[in-house]
Design an enzyme around this catalytic site. Structure first.
Site, mmCIF file in Angstrom:
data_model
loop_
_atom_site.group_PDB
_atom_site.id
_atom_site.type_symbol
_atom_site.label_atom_id
_atom_site.label_comp_id
_atom_site.label_asym_id
_atom_site.label_seq_id
_atom_site.Cartn_x
_atom_site.Cartn_y
_atom_site.Cartn_z
ATOM 1 N N LYS A 90 0.823 -1.219 0.000
ATOM 2 C CA LYS A 90 0.000 0.000 0.000
ATOM 3 C C LYS A 90 0.856 1.268 0.000
ATOM 4 O O LYS A 90 0.608 2.190 -0.760
ATOM 5 C CB LYS A 90 -0.907 0.051 1.248
ATOM 6 C CG LYS A 90 -1.881 -1.091 1.383
ATOM 7 C CD LYS A 90 -2.807 -0.885 2.583
ATOM 8 C CE LYS A 90 -2.123 -0.883 3.924
ATOM 9 N NZ LYS A 90 -1.569 -2.193 4.342
ATOM 10 N N ARG B 232 -9.336 0.957 8.953
ATOM 11 C CA ARG B 232 -9.026 -0.434 9.263
ATOM 12 C C ARG B 232 -10.145 -1.094 10.048
ATOM 13 O O ARG B 232 -10.071 -2.312 10.297
ATOM 14 C CB ARG B 232 -7.755 -0.501 10.110
ATOM 15 C CG ARG B 232 -6.451 -0.674 9.334
ATOM 16 C CD ARG B 232 -5.322 -0.674 10.358
ATOM 17 N NE ARG B 232 -4.112 -1.317 9.980
ATOM 18 C CZ ARG B 232 -3.033 -0.695 9.470
ATOM 19 N NH1 ARG B 232 -3.066 0.570 9.178
ATOM 20 N NH2 ARG B 232 -1.940 -1.370 9.236
ATOM 21 N N ARG C 128 11.667 -6.111 5.233
ATOM 22 C CA ARG C 128 11.498 -4.667 4.968
ATOM 23 C C ARG C 128 12.474 -3.839 5.814
ATOM 24 O O ARG C 128 12.671 -4.126 6.984
ATOM 25 C CB ARG C 128 10.052 -4.290 5.298
ATOM 26 C CG ARG C 128 9.733 -2.818 5.125
ATOM 27 C CD ARG C 128 8.276 -2.602 4.882
ATOM 28 N NE ARG C 128 7.410 -2.949 6.018
ATOM 29 C CZ ARG C 128 6.084 -2.857 5.969
ATOM 30 N NH1 ARG C 128 5.476 -2.453 4.868
ATOM 31 N NH2 ARG C 128 5.368 -3.181 7.023
ATOM 32 N N ARG D 192 11.323 -1.780 11.316
ATOM 33 C CA ARG D 192 10.199 -1.434 12.192
ATOM 34 C C ARG D 192 10.077 -2.463 13.313
ATOM 35 O O ARG D 192 10.215 -3.655 13.049
ATOM 36 C CB ARG D 192 8.890 -1.404 11.394
ATOM 37 C CG ARG D 192 8.642 -0.100 10.678
ATOM 38 C CD ARG D 192 7.458 -0.175 9.746
ATOM 39 N NE ARG D 192 6.233 -0.690 10.358
ATOM 40 C CZ ARG D 192 5.057 -0.719 9.751
ATOM 41 N NH1 ARG D 192 4.938 -0.258 8.507
ATOM 42 N NH2 ARG D 192 4.012 -1.199 10.356
ATOM 43 N N ARG E 224 -0.920 -8.989 13.358
ATOM 44 C CA ARG E 224 -1.380 -7.960 12.420
ATOM 45 C C ARG E 224 -2.287 -8.561 11.345
ATOM 46 O O ARG E 224 -3.292 -7.963 10.967
ATOM 47 C CB ARG E 224 -0.168 -7.246 11.810
ATOM 48 C CG ARG E 224 0.542 -6.369 12.858
ATOM 49 C CD ARG E 224 1.932 -5.964 12.440
ATOM 50 N NE ARG E 224 1.931 -5.073 11.295
ATOM 51 C CZ ARG E 224 3.013 -4.820 10.558
ATOM 52 N NH1 ARG E 224 4.169 -5.399 10.833
ATOM 53 N NH2 ARG E 224 2.926 -3.989 9.537
HETATM 54 P P1 AMP Z 1 1.032 0.545 9.108
HETATM 55 O O1 AMP Z 1 2.252 1.385 8.879
HETATM 56 O O2 AMP Z 1 -0.126 0.962 8.265
HETATM 57 O O3 AMP Z 1 1.316 -0.925 9.025
HETATM 58 O O4 AMP Z 1 0.571 0.824 10.616
HETATM 59 C C1 AMP Z 1 1.420 0.492 11.688
HETATM 60 C C2 AMP Z 1 0.627 0.313 12.968
HETATM 61 O O5 AMP Z 1 -0.003 1.548 13.322
HETATM 62 C C3 AMP Z 1 -0.507 -0.691 12.889
HETATM 63 O O6 AMP Z 1 -0.077 -2.018 13.102
HETATM 64 C C4 AMP Z 1 -1.422 -0.194 14.006
HETATM 65 O O7 AMP Z 1 -0.922 -0.539 15.285
HETATM 66 C C5 AMP Z 1 -1.294 1.307 13.849
HETATM 67 N N1 AMP Z 1 -2.307 1.841 12.899
HETATM 68 C C6 AMP Z 1 -2.078 2.415 11.688
HETATM 69 N N2 AMP Z 1 -3.221 2.779 11.096
HETATM 70 C C7 AMP Z 1 -4.211 2.423 11.952
HETATM 71 C C8 AMP Z 1 -5.636 2.492 11.909
HETATM 72 N N3 AMP Z 1 -6.286 3.016 10.841
HETATM 73 N N4 AMP Z 1 -6.327 2.021 12.985
HETATM 74 C C9 AMP Z 1 -5.702 1.503 14.055
HETATM 75 N N5 AMP Z 1 -4.379 1.371 14.151
HETATM 76 C C10 AMP Z 1 -3.629 1.833 13.119
#
Ligand code: AMP
Length: 210
Positions: A17, A92, A126, A158, A169
């Site tokens: 994404k 999400r 990554r 990360r 996740r």
């Molecule tokens: P990402 O970089 O999109 O994988 O997001 C990293 C982490 O941030 C996720 O695993 C969640 O813990 C948190 N996070 C990001 N976006 C959301 C969302 N829309 N709702 C809840 N938690 C989020």
């Protein structure tokens, strides 16, 4: 309504994404709004939001809706988002989708599909640059190991990009985010894109359905 382009990129963690959103941003001049990036910046800055969010993120869980929805509202109100926006990692959950739909019009939801069997290798390999450039040790390695090609900064992994966090996740994705896709399917605005292959190939597939 209708003037402002609103796109959602949805898909499992590691589906690409973020990579694809950056390309769309560069080509179409839309704001790239990644709630994950915004949350990581809040954690790094040590803000109140960051302190509240950190534990959930470290565990591979979801940050509570109210926090993420507030964050998204601020981003949508920013000047970069005036012409349009690409949402990456939001919504999400169903409550997030409801809050979003009450605030703005969404034109299309691009569902990037990658089999779960490929996700773990994508995520654990990554590597991130503090500047936001993303690499993969096998699929898109930097020229010098551990160093960002663009800025020369040291790359990092990360804290949630580990095999055990990937599992939680992915289960959040199944439980919480699948129903979001179904919600937009019932509105007839979801397009599925095969997310397997080179980023260029996936991007071409996205352009073909836009
Ligand atoms: P990402 O970089 O999109 O994988 O997001 C990293 C982490 O941030 C996720 O695993 C969640 O813990 C948190 N996070 C990001 N976006 C959301 C969302 N829309 N709702 C809840 N938690 C989020």
């Amino acid at each position: 309504m209708g003037e402002r382009k609103g796109l959602i990129l949805i898909g499992a963690p590691g589906s690409g994404k973020g990579t694809q959103a950056k390309r769309l941003k560069d080509q179409f001049g839309l704001a790239h709004i990644s709630t994950g990036d915004l949350l990581r910046a809040a954690v790094a800055a040590g803000s109140e939001l960051g302190r509240k969010a950190k534990g959930y993120m470290d565990e591979g869980g979801l940050v509570p809706d109210s926090l993420v929805i507030d964050l998204l509202r601020l981003a949508l109100d920013g000047p970069e988002a005036a012409a349009g926006f690409i949402l990456d990692g939001f919504p999400r959950t169903l409550p997030q989708a409801e809050a979003l739909d009450a605030a703005v019009a969404i034109d299309k939801v691009i569902d990037i599909q990658v089999p779960f069997s490929l996700i773990e290798e994508r995520i654990t390999g990554r590597r991130m640059s503090p500047s936001g450039h993303v690499y993969h040790v096998k699929y898109s390695p930097p020229k010098v190991e551990g160093v960002c090609d663009v800025t020369g900064e040291a790359l990092y992994q990360r804290s949630d990009d580990t095999a055990e966090k990937v599992r939680s996740r992915l289960s959040k994705f199944e439980q919480e985010t699948r129903p979001v896709i179904a919600r937009y399917q019932s509105k007839g605005i979801v397009v599925a894109v095969d997310g397997v292959g080179e980023p260029d190939e996936v991007y071409a597939r996205i352009l073909a359905v836009l």
